[in-house]
Scaffold this motif. Structure first.
Motif, short mmCIF file in Angstrom:
data_model
loop_
_atom_site.label_atom_id
_atom_site.label_comp_id
_atom_site.label_asym_id
_atom_site.label_seq_id
_atom_site.Cartn_x
_atom_site.Cartn_y
_atom_site.Cartn_z
N SER A 197 0.83 -1.21 0.00
CA SER A 197 0.00 0.00 0.00
C SER A 197 0.86 1.26 0.00
O SER A 197 0.41 2.31 -0.48
N ALA A 198 2.09 1.17 0.53
CA ALA A 198 2.94 2.35 0.60
C ALA A 198 4.38 1.94 0.87
O ALA A 198 4.65 0.91 1.49
N PRO A 219 2.51 6.65 -1.15
CA PRO A 219 1.44 5.70 -1.49
C PRO A 219 1.74 4.99 -2.80
O PRO A 219 2.36 5.55 -3.71
N VAL A 220 1.28 3.74 -2.90
CA VAL A 220 1.43 2.93 -4.10
C VAL A 220 0.04 2.69 -4.67
O VAL A 220 -0.82 2.13 -4.00
N LEU A 221 -0.18 3.12 -5.90
CA LEU A 221 -1.48 2.97 -6.56
C LEU A 221 -1.41 1.82 -7.54
O LEU A 221 -0.40 1.60 -8.21
N HIS A 222 -2.52 1.08 -7.65
CA HIS A 222 -2.64 0.09 -8.71
C HIS A 222 -2.93 0.82 -10.01
O HIS A 222 -3.69 1.79 -10.03
N LYS A 223 -2.32 0.38 -11.09
CA LYS A 223 -2.49 1.07 -12.36
C LYS A 223 -3.95 1.07 -12.76
O LYS A 223 -4.61 0.03 -12.79
N LEU A 235 -3.72 12.88 -0.41
CA LEU A 235 -2.75 12.16 0.41
C LEU A 235 -3.07 12.24 1.89
O LEU A 235 -2.33 11.71 2.71
N GLU A 236 -4.19 12.85 2.27
CA GLU A 236 -4.46 13.08 3.68
C GLU A 236 -4.60 11.78 4.44
O GLU A 236 -4.03 11.60 5.52
N ALA A 237 -5.36 10.80 3.89
CA ALA A 237 -5.58 9.56 4.62
C ALA A 237 -4.28 8.80 4.82
O ALA A 237 -4.02 8.25 5.88
N THR A 238 -3.43 8.77 3.77
CA THR A 238 -2.17 8.05 3.90
C THR A 238 -1.23 8.71 4.88
O THR A 238 -0.55 8.06 5.66
#
Length: 383
Positions: A197-198, A219-223, A235-238
């Motif tokens: 996830s990060a 953070p790491v996003l799925h494409k 980015l607040e939640a992360t």
């Protein structure tokens, strides 16, 4: 002659007795003492003498400002307040008992290590080879022996990364202190499946008797393969999961009592494209603006109105795959969104329909042309 020696010897021993004293004590006991820029500390030096004479103790400096010194019978206190880089240097405590003199040196080291980490990009996309940079701002000392930067997966360093380089630059400062901006860059391999996830960028300051660390989540996003709302629009939640917010400075806006005000990006599908809205619910006196878009930011239609800013993405007019970023002023907080467009179903149907129509026209033309050739080449019937 011997009688004279007997008379002198007791007098000499008496002088030694008057000058005898215990060891010189300095607190803290470390030979190298560290203090943060703007911080305060005290160095205390003591000496006990046996006999009627009191010990004489005094702090001395070697080409450095001494600070505030308070000396009394048998002790001397050196107070350092609001330390700056010019405060660093060697301090010498000198004490004497009669004819005996004692001395101890203490090296004062001043450092700066605020929690000011930035990463670029602000988020990663799983499945891609990517370059990432981590920067520590307003730090000193900046040499690799004192300051190190690393990428973490959980609590361990990420394996398989390639270090691309390290840069150390002076930060622009209003005062006399010279602080640095240290950036380290890495090339990441495609993250595994399932992707984490990060990741975290960690900066560590190691000095004698002191070790401090700060972390910044990435953070790491799925494409993305559709136009559905992505996993991250802010980015607040992360950040809430991976770091501790500092309380907002006086005069700076904030949307909560525990963290800084952060902008957010929302998206809504519109005919032929996508509309992005960047907004910050921080109260009056703030503004948001778009700072980054794939290709040229000027190619997109934008509207800005205080704490809200719109950006229109037209699939046919541009190639919008990549990062969209907006910024909050004052404060400089960022929000980012990664968009990967996909050819929609109706567009694919239209293309297939056109291809089928072209095929039918070609077949009809070929058939009519063949019939015309056959009709013109047939022999005339006899009368």
């Amino acid at each position: 002659m011997e009688r004279g020696l007997f008379l002198v010897l007791p007098l000499f021993l008496g002088l030694l007795q008057q000058g005898r004293g215990g060891p010189l004590e300095v607190e803290p006991r470390e030979r190298v003492v560290v203090v943060a820029v703007g911080g305060s500390m005290q160095l205390t030096c003591r000496l006990d003498c046996s006999g009627p004479r009191a010990a004489s103790v005094q702090w001395r400096g070697l080409d450095t400002s001494l600070g505030a010194v308070q000396s009394g019978a048998g002790s001397s206190v050196l107070s350092v307040r609001n330390a700056s880089l010019s405060t660093a240097g060697t301090r010498v405590c000198v004490g004497s008992c009669g004819n005996l003199t004692f001395q101890q040196n203490v090296k004062l080291l001043v450092f700066a290590f605020p929690d000011q980490l930035t990463v670029s990009p602000v988020a990663l996309v799983a499945g891609l080879d990517q370059e990432v940079a981590c920067t520590a701002h307003n730090v000193t000392p900046a040499d690799p022996d004192a300051l190190s930067l690393s990428l973490l997966l959980g609590d361990r360093e990420l394996e398989g990364v390639q270090t691309l380089g390290r840069d150390e630059e002076e930060e622009p400062q209003e005062g006399e202190d010279m602080l640095f901006r240290v950036t380290e860059r890495w090339l990441l391999p495609p993250l595994g499946t399932p992707a984490p996830s990060a990741l975290h960028c960690q900066a560590t300051m190691r000095l004698p008797g002191l070790q401090l660390s700060h972390r910044q989540p990435i953070p790491v996003l799925h494409k993305l393969t559709s136009r559905e709302p992505p996993v991250m629009t802010s980015l607040e939640a992360t950040l809430d999961q991976g770091s501790i917010h500092s309380p907002p400075s006086p005069g700076k806006p904030g949307n909560s009592s525990t963290g800084p005000c952060l902008p957010e990006i929302h998206q809504s599908p519109v005919p032929g494209g996508l509309e992005l809205l960047c907004e910050a619910a921080c109260g009056p006196g703030v503004a948001v603006r778009w700072t980054q878009a794939p290709g040229d930011l000027a190619a997109y239609e934008r509207r800005e109105a205080g704490a809200q800013a719109w950006l229109s993405v037209l699939w046919a007019a541009c190639n919008p795959e990549g990062w969209f970023q907006c910024r909050l002023d004052p404060g400089g907080q960022m929000a980012s969104l990664y968009v990967v467009p996909e050819i929609s179903l109706w567009t694919g149907s239209v293309v297939l329909g056109l291809l089928f129509l072209v095929f039918l026209i070609y077949r009809l033309w070929k058939c009519c042309w063949a019939r015309q050739l056959l009709g013109s080449s047939a022999p005339p019937e006899p009368n």
